[in-house]
Design an enzyme around this catalytic site. Sequence first.
Site, PDB file in Angstrom:
ATOM      1  N   LYS A 100     -13.483  -0.526   5.608  1.00  0.00           N
ATOM      2  CA  LYS A 100     -14.047  -1.350   4.585  1.00  0.00           C
ATOM      3  C   LYS A 100     -15.314  -2.088   5.269  1.00  0.00           C
ATOM      4  O   LYS A 100     -15.381  -2.374   4.568  1.00  0.00           O
ATOM      5  CB  LYS A 100     -12.343  -2.272   3.670  1.00  0.00           C
ATOM      6  CG  LYS A 100     -12.108  -1.492   2.518  1.00  0.00           C
ATOM      7  CD  LYS A 100     -11.420  -0.196   3.232  1.00  0.00           C
ATOM      8  CE  LYS A 100      -9.829  -0.238   3.620  1.00  0.00           C
ATOM      9  NZ  LYS A 100      -9.167   0.749   3.274  1.00  0.00           N
ATOM     10  N   TRP A 139       1.266  -0.867  -0.067  1.00  0.00           N
ATOM     11  CA  TRP A 139       0.152  -0.035   0.192  1.00  0.00           C
ATOM     12  C   TRP A 139       0.720   0.878  -0.325  1.00  0.00           C
ATOM     13  O   TRP A 139       1.412   1.157   0.836  1.00  0.00           O
ATOM     14  CB  TRP A 139      -0.912   0.021   1.299  1.00  0.00           C
ATOM     15  CG  TRP A 139      -1.608   1.272   1.466  1.00  0.00           C
ATOM     16  CD1 TRP A 139      -2.685   1.679   0.057  1.00  0.00           C
ATOM     17  CD2 TRP A 139      -1.974   1.758   2.994  1.00  0.00           C
ATOM     18  NE1 TRP A 139      -3.242   2.793   0.978  1.00  0.00           N
ATOM     19  CE2 TRP A 139      -3.124   2.744   2.624  1.00  0.00           C
ATOM     20  CE3 TRP A 139      -2.001   1.745   4.122  1.00  0.00           C
ATOM     21  CZ2 TRP A 139      -3.324   3.460   3.096  1.00  0.00           C
ATOM     22  CZ3 TRP A 139      -1.753   2.614   4.716  1.00  0.00           C
ATOM     23  CH2 TRP A 139      -2.722   3.635   4.720  1.00  0.00           C
ATOM     24  N   ASP A 175      -0.998  -5.555   8.950  1.00  0.00           N
ATOM     25  CA  ASP A 175      -1.667  -3.918   8.755  1.00  0.00           C
ATOM     26  C   ASP A 175      -3.080  -4.837   8.069  1.00  0.00           C
ATOM     27  O   ASP A 175      -3.207  -5.580   6.695  1.00  0.00           O
ATOM     28  CB  ASP A 175      -1.391  -3.541   8.132  1.00  0.00           C
ATOM     29  CG  ASP A 175      -1.837  -2.707   7.634  1.00  0.00           C
ATOM     30  OD1 ASP A 175      -3.351  -2.253   8.197  1.00  0.00           O
ATOM     31  OD2 ASP A 175      -1.331  -1.450   6.538  1.00  0.00           O
TER      32      ASP A 175
HETATM   33  N1  KET Z   1      -3.546  -0.861   5.300  1.00  0.00           N
HETATM   34  C1  KET Z   1      -3.839  -0.921   4.007  1.00  0.00           C
HETATM   35  C2  KET Z   1      -2.878  -2.225   3.727  1.00  0.00           C
HETATM   36  C3  KET Z   1      -4.743  -0.228   3.407  1.00  0.00           C
HETATM   37  O1  KET Z   1      -4.713  -0.775   2.225  1.00  0.00           O
HETATM   38  C4  KET Z   1      -5.723   0.341   3.451  1.00  0.00           C
HETATM   39  C5  KET Z   1      -6.437   2.147   2.730  1.00  0.00           C
HETATM   40  C6  KET Z   1      -4.559   1.606   4.881  1.00  0.00           C
HETATM   41  C7  KET Z   1      -3.972   0.131   5.617  1.00  0.00           C
HETATM   42  C8  KET Z   1      -5.431   2.433   6.034  1.00  0.00           C
HETATM   43  O2  KET Z   1      -6.746   2.422   5.795  1.00  0.00           O
HETATM   44  P1  KET Z   1      -7.622   3.507   6.666  1.00  0.00           P
HETATM   45  O3  KET Z   1      -8.612   2.721   8.177  1.00  0.00           O
HETATM   46  O4  KET Z   1      -8.734   4.119   5.425  1.00  0.00           O
HETATM   47  O5  KET Z   1      -7.155   4.702   7.561  1.00  0.00           O
HETATM   48  N2  KET Z   1      -6.611   1.205   2.153  1.00  0.00           N
HETATM   49  C9  KET Z   1      -7.065   1.939   0.349  1.00  0.00           C
HETATM   50  C10 KET Z   1      -7.879   3.891   1.441  1.00  0.00           C
HETATM   51  C11 KET Z   1      -6.516   4.313   1.243  1.00  0.00           C
HETATM   52  O6  KET Z   1      -5.701   4.391   0.704  1.00  0.00           O
HETATM   53  O7  KET Z   1      -7.100   5.460   1.479  1.00  0.00           O
HETATM   54  C12 KET Z   1      -6.548   2.481  -0.287  1.00  0.00           C
HETATM   55  O8  KET Z   1      -6.075   1.771  -0.911  1.00  0.00           O
HETATM   56  O9  KET Z   1      -7.380   2.457  -2.051  1.00  0.00           O
END
Ligand code: KET
Length: 427
Positions: A262, A145, A226
């Site tokens: 998600k 990511w 993660d």
């Molecule tokens: N870890 C991973 C692997 C991940 O893909 C994301 C979010 C997060 C943590 C962070 O999630 P959050 O709970 O929203 O803080 N990924 C998606 C959203 C983004 O980048 O904001 C994406 O890859 O599109």
Amino acid sequence: MYWRYLTRAARRCSVHTTSSRTVGWWDHVAPAAKDPINGVTEAFLADPSPFKINLGVGAYRDDKGRPVVLQCVREAEAKIAGSEFLTKMVEESVKLVYGKDSDVVKEGRSAGVQALSGTGACRLFAEFQRRFHPESHIYFPDPTWSNHHNIWRDAQIPERTYHYYDPDSKSLDFAALMDDIKNAPDSSFFLFHPSAHNPTGVDPTEEQWREISYQFKVKGHFPFFDMAYQGFASGDLDKDAQAIRIFLEDEHLIGCAQSYAKSMGLYGHRVGCLSILCVDSKQAAAIRSQIQQIARAMYGSPPVHGILLVETILSDPNLKSLWIDEVKIMADRIQRKRTTLRQNLEKLGSSLNWEHITNQLGMFCFSGLTPYQVDRLAKEFHIYMTQDGRISMAGVTTGNVNYLANAIHEVTRSEQETAKILCSISV
Ligand code: KET
């Protein structure tokens, strides 16, 4: 005398004022590079085309492309009015990761804190790592990511990468991954995606996780998981925590970032949890207090509404089982769209191999499209995805899947010609 009566801001101005103009404090600040994921959303929003499709950010959408409020969330909303105290969100989150009957939970060996979604949980951990292991590095899978790089960079932890994805076979490069684990200095920090790896959609098998865990014992490495997509790989929350449970069986001390963005569709609420496994409850209390201190200085405390929603859903058996069903519905919808996209490409007569669309798991399809093809999709077809060719499958719907398949078919024509020529040569 006069100087003493000026406010601090006025003094600064005075120092930096020449007779003709004010010297700016920020003249040396250049614009930051665009974020590879948020930049896609910006480009999508700026496009007036009625046909446009956003396959950038990994946020769940329904089959009409609309954001979803889960039924369990609606019901929890009705229940939380008047609630004030938060006691169980962290405990319930920890159970989701380690298993509801796990000794870790009973023995109070996990230092858990609420965090600002998955991003905030990673950020807290990175800061904690720097504070207590200032000389350490973090190993990321290649690729990972995009924001992992920013988070650990801002915590001043240097990064290294380990082999993960093999673009030729479009699958896990397990041998290279194991070599990197063996060759890393003893007691290194590694970040893993326990399920539904972002961006590749490729996860180790159960057997491979066991080998990784075994090798971690040998090397004394620290595993940080993660967990942003629990439930999205298999549709089953426990199955998606299998990697972590394997490490637990092998008695590793583990760190874990959890996100409900998600899995509960609570992206805007920023609800997450950071937990670190400890040798006993005394160590857990010390670590928890340190993380709380880090959080206090960063943002005080997290917003409470989303946390109440999560806590209510996780601690009410009926709402929890409704949530479990809804996670499965979301995972299944994405899986169906993978099948339809692949079938459509095959029906169009594409001579390229699209098996990976259905072999990969979770929110994303790592399509193999090149940056040039991704640009053409945006410019000619108003279809937006990250430059690495990652498709957020949640953005694929019954209404747009044909259009998407046609566009991919069009931009991959020259590659198809090459494939045909290579095939005829080898025959
Ligand atoms: N870890 C991973 C692997 C991940 O893909 C994301 C979010 C997060 C943590 C962070 O999630 P959050 O709970 O929203 O803080 N990924 C998606 C959203 C983004 O980048 O904001 C994406 O890859 O599109």
